[in-house]
Design an enzyme around this catalytic site. Structure first.
Site, short mmCIF file in Angstrom:
data_model
loop_
_atom_site.label_atom_id
_atom_site.label_comp_id
_atom_site.label_asym_id
_atom_site.label_seq_id
_atom_site.Cartn_x
_atom_site.Cartn_y
_atom_site.Cartn_z
N LYS A 22 -12.61 30.34 32.66
CA LYS A 22 -13.49 30.45 31.65
C LYS A 22 -13.50 28.89 31.38
O LYS A 22 -14.92 28.51 31.20
CB LYS A 22 -12.92 31.09 30.28
N ASN A 23 -12.62 28.18 31.10
CA ASN A 23 -12.95 26.67 30.72
C ASN A 23 -12.90 25.69 31.50
O ASN A 23 -13.16 24.68 31.36
CB ASN A 23 -11.40 26.08 29.72
N CYS A 117 -14.54 26.42 13.62
CA CYS A 117 -14.10 27.85 13.86
C CYS A 117 -12.95 28.09 13.15
O CYS A 117 -12.39 27.35 12.53
CB CYS A 117 -14.05 28.13 15.37
N ARG A 122 -13.06 21.04 14.59
CA ARG A 122 -13.85 20.79 15.85
C ARG A 122 -14.88 19.96 15.87
O ARG A 122 -15.99 20.20 16.20
CB ARG A 122 -14.03 22.33 16.30
N ASP A 307 -3.74 26.62 24.16
CA ASP A 307 -4.13 27.87 24.42
C ASP A 307 -2.95 28.86 24.88
O ASP A 307 -3.42 30.11 24.84
CB ASP A 307 -5.22 27.70 25.35
N ARG A 399 -14.42 37.37 24.50
CA ARG A 399 -14.97 36.20 24.86
C ARG A 399 -14.22 35.49 26.05
O ARG A 399 -14.81 34.66 26.82
CB ARG A 399 -14.94 35.16 23.44
C1 EPZ Z 1 -11.21 22.94 25.07
O1 EPZ Z 1 -11.76 22.76 23.48
C2 EPZ Z 1 -11.10 24.33 25.23
N1 EPZ Z 1 -12.39 25.09 25.19
C3 EPZ Z 1 -10.06 24.91 24.26
O2 EPZ Z 1 -10.06 26.33 24.47
C4 EPZ Z 1 -8.79 23.94 24.04
O3 EPZ Z 1 -7.90 24.78 23.16
C5 EPZ Z 1 -9.11 22.66 23.94
O4 EPZ Z 1 -9.89 22.24 24.85
C6 EPZ Z 1 -7.88 21.80 23.87
O5 EPZ Z 1 -7.23 22.13 25.13
C7 EPZ Z 1 -13.01 24.91 26.49
O6 EPZ Z 1 -12.61 24.26 27.51
C8 EPZ Z 1 -14.42 25.96 26.51
P1 EPZ Z 1 -10.72 19.33 22.35
P2 EPZ Z 1 -12.47 21.44 22.91
O7 EPZ Z 1 -12.35 18.57 22.14
O8 EPZ Z 1 -13.12 20.79 24.26
C9 EPZ Z 1 -10.42 16.78 18.47
C10 EPZ Z 1 -9.77 28.60 24.33
O9 EPZ Z 1 -8.90 29.39 23.52
N2 EPZ Z 1 -11.76 16.11 18.81
O10 EPZ Z 1 -10.17 18.83 23.60
O11 EPZ Z 1 -13.25 22.00 21.93
C11 EPZ Z 1 -10.54 18.04 17.98
O12 EPZ Z 1 -10.54 18.19 16.60
C12 EPZ Z 1 -10.19 27.29 23.87
O13 EPZ Z 1 -10.19 28.74 25.53
C13 EPZ Z 1 -12.13 14.97 17.79
O14 EPZ Z 1 -11.85 14.69 16.84
O15 EPZ Z 1 -11.20 20.63 22.40
C14 EPZ Z 1 -9.03 18.47 18.49
O16 EPZ Z 1 -8.25 18.28 17.41
C15 EPZ Z 1 -10.10 27.14 22.16
N3 EPZ Z 1 -13.44 14.56 18.20
C16 EPZ Z 1 -9.02 17.54 19.77
O17 EPZ Z 1 -9.77 16.78 19.57
C17 EPZ Z 1 -14.23 14.97 19.27
O18 EPZ Z 1 -15.50 14.52 19.26
C18 EPZ Z 1 -8.70 18.50 20.83
O19 EPZ Z 1 -10.13 19.12 20.90
C19 EPZ Z 1 -13.64 16.17 20.15
C20 EPZ Z 1 -12.54 16.63 19.63
#
Ligand code: EPZ
Length: 420
Positions: A22-23, A117, A122, A307, A399
């Site tokens: 998915k990711n 969420c 996020r 995850d 999802r």
């Molecule tokens: C991706 O989400 C995955 N989703 C998530 O999987 C996964 O948990 C996450 O990466 C971490 O590995 C998809 O790939 C579709 P991040 P993403 O940006 O990209 C902070 C699942 O269960 N951050 O790596 O949204 C954020 O708050 C889902 O399949 C900022 O501060 O995660 C978090 O603390 C859930 N500013 C950290 O970075 C930003 O602009 C990591 O978030 C972006 C992120």
């Protein structure tokens, strides 16, 4: 809303095929918007987030044709609308991933601002700051991110303060069509980022440092069509392995890859699992033994993935001993604990740390899913609980998991879906 009814205590044993990731499928589908010709994406998982992304592409006028094997032909040349609407973005935050590609290819993009969420706020500040560094003008107006660029985006040297998977993906896609060189420092290294890089290279992108935390992208004028097969889903893989470990069973997983979840496999061996692997399969056998509790701390790849945290919390809940689970990525991703404790688990919450003391047996209860991976932990708990567990709000689980009840039935579980 459908529910899952699980009667626990059955031996978990058998073989299932792992679906495409998915990711990885989501950013790859977004990246098709960069191309000047149709593309074929294969091995996409048949689950709601993917169908939402396809609906998003369609609502922008992009041609989407799905064949019987879930191989999708995407024709971005027919795009006629550069807006990702609120009603789609609110159901799937990953819609933000179309921002970089549309802006880079067409010079304008309007994407509904993705809210938080259940697991956290996020933010997308790093996405937006990076695009501004490439010359984009961005404002947020009436809940929409409105971005535009005069001519092509420009290559830039960007240091991301936090390791962000989505931020790395958005900026990588934008940089692939920018004018000049872009350096992305402190980039995420998840296998899904590598898969996206390989897809972009197949389209004609020029990227160095693939798999490292520094990506150098030499922008090109255009990107072509190609055919690409998405990598296996490492979190689905880890989820079924952890379910078998919690249930003292044995599983053979096909069409997967041991190298994308080494931290998870090592933790499962620490829990007493016997793991063997081949080029495209992983087998786990508990030999009927109760798992030993393990301690873990989530962090960006190659560390233990956030995850997989909820699933391990469920395994620890029935393991021998006490395990400490520390969640460092999301501020509210230990929410499944309250439902597990309603099933008789013994878990104490101290800030971002869960102290899990295993009990011999959980007790079935009606429980409610709150997010994708928390739902998976409740299903695992239901498999090992005494009695009939009813998991409500399983749209969360749909999802991110393809046909989860059918796959678990193949492993011997007594699980069925009922419309509520
Ligand atoms: C991706 O989400 C995955 N989703 C998530 O999987 C996964 O948990 C996450 O990466 C971490 O590995 C998809 O790939 C579709 P991040 P993403 O940006 O990209 C902070 C699942 O269960 N951050 O790596 O949204 C954020 O708050 C889902 O399949 C900022 O501060 O995660 C978090 O603390 C859930 N500013 C950290 O970075 C930003 O602009 C990591 O978030 C972006 C992120």
């Amino acid at each position: 809303m459908d529910k899952l009814i699980i009667t626990g205590g059955r031996a978990i044993s058998g073989e299932v095929r792992i679906s495409g990731s998915k990711n990885s499928g989501l950013p790859i589908l977004a990246a098709t918007l960069l191309a000047d010709a149709p593309l074929h994406i294969c091995n996409l998982p048949h689950l709601n987030d993917i169908t939402t992304m396809l609906a998003l592409l369609r609502c922008m006028g992009v041609g989407v044709t799905i064949d019987e094997k879930m191989c999708v032909e995407v024709d971005p040349t027919s795009i006629n609308d550069f807006t990702a609407p609120y009603d789609l973005v609110k159901t799937m935050r990953a819609s933000i991933l179309v921002l970089g590609p549309i802006l880079a290819r067409h010079g304008v993009a309007n994407v509904s601002f993705p809210g938080g969420c259940a697991i956290g706020s996020r933010p997308v500040d790093i996405h937006l700051r990076g695009l501004e560094a490439m010359g984009a003008e961005i404002e947020v107006d009436e809940g929409y991110i409105r971005a535009k660029s005069k001519g092509r985006l420009k290559g830039a040297h960007i240091f991301m303060d936090t390791v962000t998977v989505g931020g790395t993906e958005n900026l990588l896609m934008a940089a692939s069509l920018a004018d000049g060189k872009t350096i992305l420092e402190n980039a995420a290294r998840e296998p899904e980022i590598v898969d996206l890089c390989n897809f972009l290279v197949a389209m004609g992108a020029n990227i160095e440092g693939i798999g490292s935390d520094t990506l150098t992208v030499y922008g090109v004028e255009k990107l072509n069509g190609c055919t690409y097969s998405v990598m296996p889903d490492r979190i689905e893989t880890g989820t079924f392995l952890t379910a078998a470990a919690a249930a003292r069973g044995r599983v053979m997983l096909k069409d997967t890859d041991q190298h994308m979840l080494e931290a998870v496999l090592l933790k499962l061996e620490e829990a007493g699992a016997h793991i063997s692997t081949g080029p495209d399969w992983i087998e786990l056998d508990m030999k009927g033994n109760r798992p030993k509790a393990v301690s873990l701390k989530t962090a960006p790849y190659p560390a233990f993935p956030t995850d997989m945290q909820a699933q391990f919390t469920a395994m620890n809940a029935v393991a021998e001993g006490t395990g400490t689970v520390i969640e460092t990525i999301f501020e509210n991703r230990l929410i499944q604990i309250h439902e597990l404790n309603r099933m008789g688990a013994n878990i104490k919450l101290e800030g971002n740390t869960a102290i899990v003391t295993g009990v011999e047996q959980l007790k079935a209860a009606p429980v409610m899913a709150s997010d994708l991976r928390a739902s998976a932990s409740l299903v695992i708990a239901g498999l090992v609980a005494d009695g009939q567990t009813v998991v409500d709000r399983i749209y969360h689980i749909d999802r991110g998991y393809e046909c989860i009840e059918e796959k678990l039935q193949l492993l011997g579980a007594n699980i069925r879906r009922v419309p509520s």
